[in-house]
Design a protein around this motif. Structure first.
Motif, short mmCIF file in Angstrom:
data_model
loop_
_atom_site.label_atom_id
_atom_site.label_comp_id
_atom_site.label_asym_id
_atom_site.label_seq_id
_atom_site.Cartn_x
_atom_site.Cartn_y
_atom_site.Cartn_z
N GLN A 188 0.53 -1.38 -0.20
CA GLN A 188 0.01 -0.04 -0.17
C GLN A 188 1.03 1.09 0.13
OE1 GLN A 188 -3.00 1.32 -0.33
NE2 GLN A 188 -3.61 2.51 -0.08
N PHE A 189 2.07 1.08 0.15
CA PHE A 189 2.27 2.09 0.73
C PHE A 189 3.91 2.40 0.26
CE2 PHE A 189 0.20 1.86 4.94
CZ PHE A 189 -0.13 2.95 4.77
N PHE A 190 4.24 1.08 -0.55
CA PHE A 190 5.25 1.59 -1.79
C PHE A 190 4.71 1.32 -3.42
CE2 PHE A 190 7.41 0.78 2.42
CZ PHE A 190 8.49 1.90 2.54
N HIS A 191 3.96 1.11 -3.16
CA HIS A 191 3.11 0.90 -4.67
C HIS A 191 3.95 1.40 -5.28
CE1 HIS A 191 -0.81 -0.57 -6.49
NE2 HIS A 191 -0.51 0.23 -7.05
N GLY A 192 3.82 0.51 -7.16
CA GLY A 192 4.05 0.76 -8.31
C GLY A 192 5.50 0.34 -7.49
N ARG A 193 6.29 0.28 -7.14
CA ARG A 193 7.91 0.37 -7.15
C ARG A 193 8.33 -1.35 -6.16
NH1 ARG A 193 8.86 4.64 -3.29
NH2 ARG A 193 7.32 5.29 -3.22
N ASN A 194 6.79 -1.61 -5.63
CA ASN A 194 7.74 -2.98 -4.55
C ASN A 194 8.27 -3.71 -5.77
OD1 ASN A 194 6.99 -5.74 -3.53
ND2 ASN A 194 4.95 -3.93 -2.67
N TRP A 195 9.14 -4.24 -5.31
CA TRP A 195 11.04 -5.05 -5.50
C TRP A 195 10.18 -6.87 -5.76
CZ3 TRP A 195 11.19 -9.71 -2.89
CH2 TRP A 195 10.96 -9.62 -1.85
N LEU A 196 9.02 -6.78 -5.29
CA LEU A 196 7.76 -8.26 -5.09
C LEU A 196 7.74 -8.42 -6.44
CD1 LEU A 196 8.06 -10.98 -2.99
CD2 LEU A 196 6.22 -10.35 -2.74
N LYS A 197 6.51 -7.07 -6.54
CA LYS A 197 5.93 -7.67 -7.88
C LYS A 197 6.83 -7.62 -9.33
CE LYS A 197 2.09 -4.99 -7.11
NZ LYS A 197 0.83 -3.97 -7.28
N ASN A 198 7.92 -6.44 -9.14
CA ASN A 198 8.79 -5.90 -10.14
C ASN A 198 9.30 -8.29 -10.41
OD1 ASN A 198 8.93 -4.11 -11.08
ND2 ASN A 198 10.25 -2.69 -9.62
N THR A 199 10.40 -8.29 -9.40
CA THR A 199 10.63 -9.81 -9.92
C THR A 199 9.55 -10.28 -10.27
OG1 THR A 199 10.00 -9.75 -7.74
CG2 THR A 199 12.02 -9.88 -8.70
N PHE A 200 8.19 -10.03 -10.21
CA PHE A 200 7.33 -11.46 -10.34
C PHE A 200 6.37 -11.24 -11.62
CE2 PHE A 200 3.31 -13.18 -10.21
CZ PHE A 200 3.26 -15.08 -9.79
N SER A 201 6.53 -9.87 -12.11
CA SER A 201 6.20 -9.51 -13.83
C SER A 201 6.68 -10.54 -14.27
CB SER A 201 6.71 -8.15 -13.92
OG SER A 201 8.08 -8.01 -14.30
N SER A 202 8.18 -10.91 -14.67
CA SER A 202 8.69 -12.24 -15.15
C SER A 202 7.73 -13.51 -15.46
CB SER A 202 10.63 -11.86 -14.84
OG SER A 202 10.29 -12.37 -13.96
N ILE A 203 7.78 -13.53 -13.96
CA ILE A 203 6.32 -15.31 -13.87
C ILE A 203 5.22 -15.18 -14.43
CG2 ILE A 203 5.89 -16.78 -12.56
CD1 ILE A 203 7.70 -15.77 -10.89
N SER A 204 4.34 -13.25 -14.63
CA SER A 204 2.84 -13.46 -14.55
C SER A 204 3.15 -12.84 -16.23
CB SER A 204 2.10 -11.43 -13.60
OG SER A 204 3.20 -10.57 -14.14
N LYS A 205 3.87 -12.70 -16.88
CA LYS A 205 4.13 -11.84 -18.90
C LYS A 205 3.67 -13.58 -19.13
CE LYS A 205 7.98 -11.65 -21.73
NZ LYS A 205 9.07 -10.43 -21.88
N PRO A 206 4.57 -14.60 -19.19
CA PRO A 206 4.61 -15.98 -19.65
C PRO A 206 3.01 -16.30 -19.43
CG PRO A 206 5.73 -16.35 -18.52
CD PRO A 206 5.57 -14.64 -17.75
N VAL A 207 2.13 -16.13 -18.43
CA VAL A 207 0.94 -16.56 -17.91
C VAL A 207 -0.31 -15.77 -18.74
CG1 VAL A 207 -0.93 -16.41 -15.58
CG2 VAL A 207 1.16 -17.32 -15.83
N TYR A 208 0.18 -14.43 -18.96
CA TYR A 208 -1.17 -13.50 -19.38
C TYR A 208 -1.00 -13.72 -21.29
CZ TYR A 208 -1.15 -10.30 -15.55
OH TYR A 208 -1.22 -9.90 -13.95
N ARG A 209 0.64 -14.69 -21.02
CA ARG A 209 0.41 -14.59 -23.36
C ARG A 209 -0.17 -16.46 -23.01
NH1 ARG A 209 5.65 -12.40 -24.71
NH2 ARG A 209 5.25 -9.80 -25.17
N LEU A 210 -0.83 -16.53 -22.24
CA LEU A 210 -0.66 -18.19 -22.18
C LEU A 210 -2.37 -17.78 -21.95
CD1 LEU A 210 -0.06 -21.16 -22.52
CD2 LEU A 210 -0.87 -21.02 -19.72
N VAL A 211 -2.63 -17.19 -21.41
CA VAL A 211 -4.06 -17.07 -21.78
C VAL A 211 -5.05 -16.36 -22.72
CG1 VAL A 211 -6.27 -16.11 -20.26
CG2 VAL A 211 -4.45 -16.83 -19.09
N ASP A 212 -3.74 -15.27 -23.41
CA ASP A 212 -4.48 -13.98 -23.96
C ASP A 212 -4.05 -15.16 -25.53
OD1 ASP A 212 -5.27 -11.97 -25.46
OD2 ASP A 212 -2.47 -11.65 -26.32
N PHE A 213 -3.12 -16.59 -25.58
CA PHE A 213 -3.14 -17.21 -26.64
C PHE A 213 -4.04 -17.59 -27.96
CE2 PHE A 213 -2.26 -21.17 -28.94
CZ PHE A 213 -0.74 -20.56 -29.83
#
Lengths: 166, 292
Positions: free
Chosen positions: B25-50
């Motif tokens: 909530q207080f470090f929204h958008g520059r959360n390190w967890l989110k940034n490292t995770f975007s590499s995982i969510s990217k293929p997931v989004y691709r898969l669903v979009d396929f």
């Protein structure tokens, strides 16, 4: 199934069903149906925690919640907290006596879905000042409707997996 | 009595979750967890979009040539009509430049624009957030305005390297500063959670606003550039017990269809480049030896 001599059961049905449940949450659906869409991940977690409590841990539930929060770009920790609470309640309070009927499980499920919903409403209201919407209630109805089918499907898959292993 | 290990584990994970929520909530958008995770969510989004992407591709493949030439002709015609309309609009804006906001909106034409594809991925029940296939690597930024051919769609609220998430103006968390096109009356438009409905807030009973009025972004708050269409007033109810009118509006952007959206980099708040002034400034900075 056969509780007299316990054999460890394969874990792949659990993993597969969870991955599919996570993905299904991302699939676009018609807006009229969308209101009734239950949180399938919660239902699948509840199923495995009720029927295979020995292969389901709190850390596991927490991790799945975290993954869901990250994929769905939610507030991180939201679903993690809900799933940990649900699995804790099931393991600590409910699954001591295995002689429950299907409808007992069903009523617990409704309680858990409402818990999930209440938590989302409180969080939306306190973090983003969004007032609760009545349409959220439809997803409780959706969960109740889909649970018997999910139950049947997952128990068939589980039985198949056990058969393949033997 | 000793505490059971499962209770300890539960309390630990509970505290951890609450801690993460606070951090997010207080470090929204520059959360390190989110940034490292975007590499995982990217293929997931691709898969669903396929599936939807392949079906689009197949439709394109089997579309015969005649249909394509037909649609090309139609698009050329539409383009010509739009050009004429744009010219008329520009003339109209020039004639109305007594209103400062309209003067500013003439500069909107110079806004930098990038088209982004919508991924066919649904983040929640009511689809108030959309995933785009452009991210930090395309200079997309948090809070960036997103429009379509008809009006303002929303703003970027989440960002990773390869994709970004748009929250629609109809999301219950969003409120957009607007003005009535007819008279410049300022108002605030709040999302309701429904794709077809917006609430116009805080207009007193004497406010000059009518059904059918077009609402444009006012540029107040510096989030959305001024002059973009936002909504059209649908319904006005006055309740004697309430001091404000209850006004609902319909968003002009096509929020639930379309494959592409436009990301804009507003230029209105920057100085428009002027070659004469620039050369003078350059000579000054050179004599001063200071960086501009």
């Amino acid at each position: 199934m056969n509780s007299q001599h316990y054999v460890p059961q394969p874990g792949w049905p659990i993993h597969l069903s969870l991955v599919l449940a996570l993905l299904s949450g991302l699939l676009p659906v018609k807006e009229s149906i969308a209101e009734f869409m239950p949180n399938l991940v919660l239902l699948v977690i509840v199923y495995w925690a009720l029927y295979r409590p020995e292969s389901v841990g709190l850390g596991w539930a927490w991790l799945i919640g975290l993954v869901q929060d990250l994929i769905m770009a939610n507030l991180i920790g939201h679903h993690a907290l809900v799933y940990v609470t649900v699995v804790f309640l099931i393991k600590y309070a409910l699954v001591k006596n295995k002689n429950y009927a299907f409808f007992d499980y069903m009523s617990w499920l409704i309680a858990f879905v409402i818990l999930d919903l209440l938590f989302a409403i409180v969080l939306n209201w306190s973090v983003q000042q969004i007032s609760p919407q009545w349409s959220l209630v439809y997803s409780v109805l959706g969960s109740i409707l889909i649970w018997p089918w999910l139950y049947a499907l997952l128990s068939i898959v589980e039985a198949l997996a056990a058969q393949i292993q033997n | 009595m000793r505490i059971k290990p499962i209770v300890g584990q539960f309390i630990f994970l509970l505290v951890l979750s609450v801690g993460l929520m606070f951090l997010d909530q207080f470090f929204h958008g520059r959360n390190w967890l989110k940034n490292t995770f975007s590499s995982i969510s990217k293929p997931v989004y691709r898969l669903v979009d396929f599936p939807s992407q392949t079906s689009d591709w197949l439709i394109d493949w089997f579309n015969d040539r005649r249909e394509l030439t037909q649609s090309l002709e139609q698009l050329e015609l539409e383009n010509a009509i739009l050009k004429v309309k744009l010219q008329r609009l520009q003339a109209e804006i020039r004639s109305q430049n007594k209103l400062q906001s309209f003067m500013r909106s003439t500069q909107n034409i110079a806004d930098e624009i990038l088209a982004a594809d919508i991924l066919n991925v649904n983040l929640e029940r009511h689809a108030q957030r959309i995933i785009l296939n452009k991210g930090q690597s395309d200079n997309v930024y948090l809070g960036q305005p997103v429009v379509d051919d008809f009006g303002i769609v929303g703003q970027i609220t989440d960002l990773s390297v390869a994709h970004s998430i748009v929250t629609l103006i109809t999301d219950a968390s969003q409120s957009t500063p607007v003005m009535v096109k007819r008279n410049g009356l300022r108002a605030l438009v709040n999302g309701t959670g429904h794709l077809e409905k917006l609430d116009v807030k805080y207009q007193g009973a004497e406010a000059d606003i009518k059904v059918g009025d077009h609402l444009l972004s006012s540029g107040i708050g510096y989030r959305f550039p001024p002059g973009y269409p936002v909504a059209v007033v649908d319904d006005i109810q006055s309740d004697n017990n309430e001091s404000f009118l209850q006004i609902t509006a319909r968003p002009l952007a096509q929020l639930n269809h379309g494959k592409q959206l436009l990301l804009i980099w507003p230029k209105t708040l920057q100085r428009t480049p002027n070659p004469h002034v620039d050369s003078v400034l350059e000579s000054i900075s050179m004599t001063d030896g200071a960086n501009p």
